[in-house]
Design an enzyme around this catalytic site. Structure first.
Site, PDB file in Angstrom:
ATOM      1  N   ALA A  96      82.358  99.745  27.103  1.00 42.10           N
ATOM      2  CA  ALA A  96      82.115 100.397  25.812  1.00 42.10           C
ATOM      3  C   ALA A  96      83.401 100.560  25.024  1.00 42.10           C
ATOM      4  O   ALA A  96      83.424 100.364  23.801  1.00 42.10           O
ATOM      5  CB  ALA A  96      81.446 101.752  26.033  1.00 42.10           C
ATOM      6  N   GLY A 119      82.699 101.203  34.966  1.00 44.76           N
ATOM      7  CA  GLY A 119      82.521  99.857  34.431  1.00 44.76           C
ATOM      8  C   GLY A 119      81.862  99.864  33.061  1.00 44.76           C
ATOM      9  O   GLY A 119      82.313  99.176  32.131  1.00 44.76           O
ATOM     10  N   ASP A 120      80.809 100.654  32.915  1.00 46.91           N
ATOM     11  CA  ASP A 120      80.132 100.763  31.618  1.00 46.91           C
ATOM     12  C   ASP A 120      81.050 101.377  30.576  1.00 46.91           C
ATOM     13  O   ASP A 120      81.075 100.947  29.415  1.00 46.91           O
ATOM     14  CB  ASP A 120      78.875 101.615  31.765  1.00 46.91           C
ATOM     15  CG  ASP A 120      77.808 100.937  32.591  1.00 46.91           C
ATOM     16  OD1 ASP A 120      77.140 100.033  32.069  1.00 46.91           O
ATOM     17  OD2 ASP A 120      77.659 101.299  33.774  1.00 46.91           O
ATOM     18  N   SER A 121      81.790 102.399  30.977  1.00 45.57           N
ATOM     19  CA  SER A 121      82.665 103.086  30.020  1.00 45.57           C
ATOM     20  C   SER A 121      83.787 102.177  29.546  1.00 45.57           C
ATOM     21  O   SER A 121      84.128 102.164  28.356  1.00 45.57           O
ATOM     22  CB  SER A 121      83.240 104.356  30.654  1.00 45.57           C
ATOM     23  OG  SER A 121      82.202 105.257  30.991  1.00 45.57           O
TER      24      SER A 121
END
Length: 413
Positions: free
Chosen positions: A188, A183-185
């Site tokens: 980003a 999710g973070d990647s």
């Protein structure tokens, strides 16, 4: 192509003459994953990224992952190519210094909860008066607007509310997670795309803008057709393990040496080649498997026929046969497999960079590959917080040593 290469121990080190974002200066204010990953991606292609940490409060990422000799092994990857300064944004004096820095940068990256920058007197409206060309890249759980904007939102929550967790895992078990912080990647990556789009648009408008990226939206954006599936066809996609509903064959299959391989042969022509590889050419014309729809309807039977073949052949031999026939296939790689794979090496996807404590430090190479101006990993980033305080505060802002010493004593830097 503007590069020269040195090969050491099978790993290619690339020396870059000119990087495409060398004229872009970035101030990175975020912590942990999504914001700093955007900074890493921009730094990979030459942007000057200045990472800010509060004095005495290091980014938790410095200690994430495995560690060797007290060095967190994730940090050098996430902080590569970046400079490090300390600055206390909770104090008015620190906020004023931040404004001085922001007057001299192209991009500010932040991934705090919405309203935090405003609380620190660093709203985009305030900063745009100082620097009208400023691009502010803002990543949060739910975005800068909407009824959920104030909610805390880590990547795991974004994965859940974006729809990914519901379809991940096996149908007889609880929803699962993917083994990385996807999710973070994803957030980003979208934030970086937005940043590059805004930089391009600024070339003809002369103005900056806000790039607003939400974790849940970044996940939802890659969720294919789940919404029209539901609204138009009344179908809710569920957990299906290693298969995709209606798409076959596309699964993992055990081989004679008890190794699992992936085979994807759901297109008609590829499926025919798979049948030839299995020495069962007649299956390609079998009404149960001759079309995409038919294979999807009979996926379980088809998978059993394929595994009846793979279970008689060692993995290496099976993959050689499949490769010769042009059937997409591969091992399920571990880190060991990745490190030993010659294709990874040939594509410079594992590069080594000098680390002050650990020596040669291996990390992922640059993605994507640019033919004329490829990116580069120049260094592992700052091991110590504030390592570049003198360079930035003296060189960029013109502070003298007396002022720096005062700021240190007041714990502003």
């Amino acid at each position: 192509m503007g590069t020269s290469a040195l090969r050491e121990g099978g790993i290619v080190l690339t020396k870059q003459r000119r990087l495409p974002l060398e004229d872009v200066r970035v101030l990175e204010l975020g912590t942990l994953l999504a914001g700093p990953f955007s900074g890493r991606l921009l730094g990979d292609f030459g942007a000057e990224v200045i990472k800010v940490e509060p004095p005495g409060k290091p980014d938790p990422m410095r200690q994430w992952g495995q560690s060797v000799e007290g060095v967190g092994l994730w940090w050098p990857i996430q902080s590569r190519n970046k400079k490090s300064i300390t600055l206390n944004l909770r104090e008015k004096e620190g906020q004023e210094i931040a404004k001085e820095l922001i007057a001299k940068v192209d991009v500010v990256i932040e991934n705090f909860r919405p309203g935090t920058m405003e609380k620190w007197n660093l709203s985009y409206e305030t900063l745009a008066e100082i620097n009208p060309k400023l691009i502010m890249v803002r990543t949060s759980g739910f975005g800068q607007t909407g009824p959920y904007k104030q909610r805390a939102g880590f990547g795991s929550v974004g994965e859940a509310m974006g729809g990914l967790r519901h379809v991940t895992g096996f149908p007889d078990r609880a929803p699962s997670r993917i083994g990385i912080s996807i999710g973070d990647s994803l957030a980003a990556l979208y934030a970086t795309i937005g940043c590059l789009v805004a930089l391009h648009e600024r070339e003809y408008s002369g103005q900056g803008q806000v790039v607003d990226t939400a974790l849940y939206e970044s996940v939802f954006s890659v969720m294919e057709s789940i919404v029209p599936d539901y609204l138009l066809a009344g179908y809710v996609r569920e957990r299906m393990g290693n298969i995709l509903p209606g798409v076959a064959p596309s699964n993992i299959y055990v081989t004679k040496d008890r190794t699992y391989i992936v085979i994807g042969a759901n297109a008609d022509g590829v499926f025919r080649r798979l049948c030839e590889a299995m020495q069962k050419p007649e299956l390609a014309d079998d009404p149960r498997f001759a079309t995409h729809h038919a294979r999807g309807q009979n996926a379980e039977l088809l998978d059993s026929l394929i595994e009846a073949w793979t279970s008689t052949v060692p993995a290496k031999e099976a993959l050689e046969i499949l490769a010769e026939k042009g059937v997409p296939s591969g091992l399920i790689y571990t880190a060991k497999d990745i490190v030993e794979d010659p294709h990874y090496q040939a594509r410079e996807m594992i590069v080594t960079v000098d680390h002050p404590k650990l020596g040669e430090f291996p990390m992922p190479g640059i993605v994507p590959k640019l033919s004329r101006t490829p990116g580069a990993v120049k260094h592992v980033g700052a091991e110590e917080m504030g390592e570049h305080n003198d360079e930035v505060y003296k060189g960029l802002l013109g502070f003298d040593e007396a002022r720096l010493e005062t700021l240190r004593k007041r714990k502003i830097i």
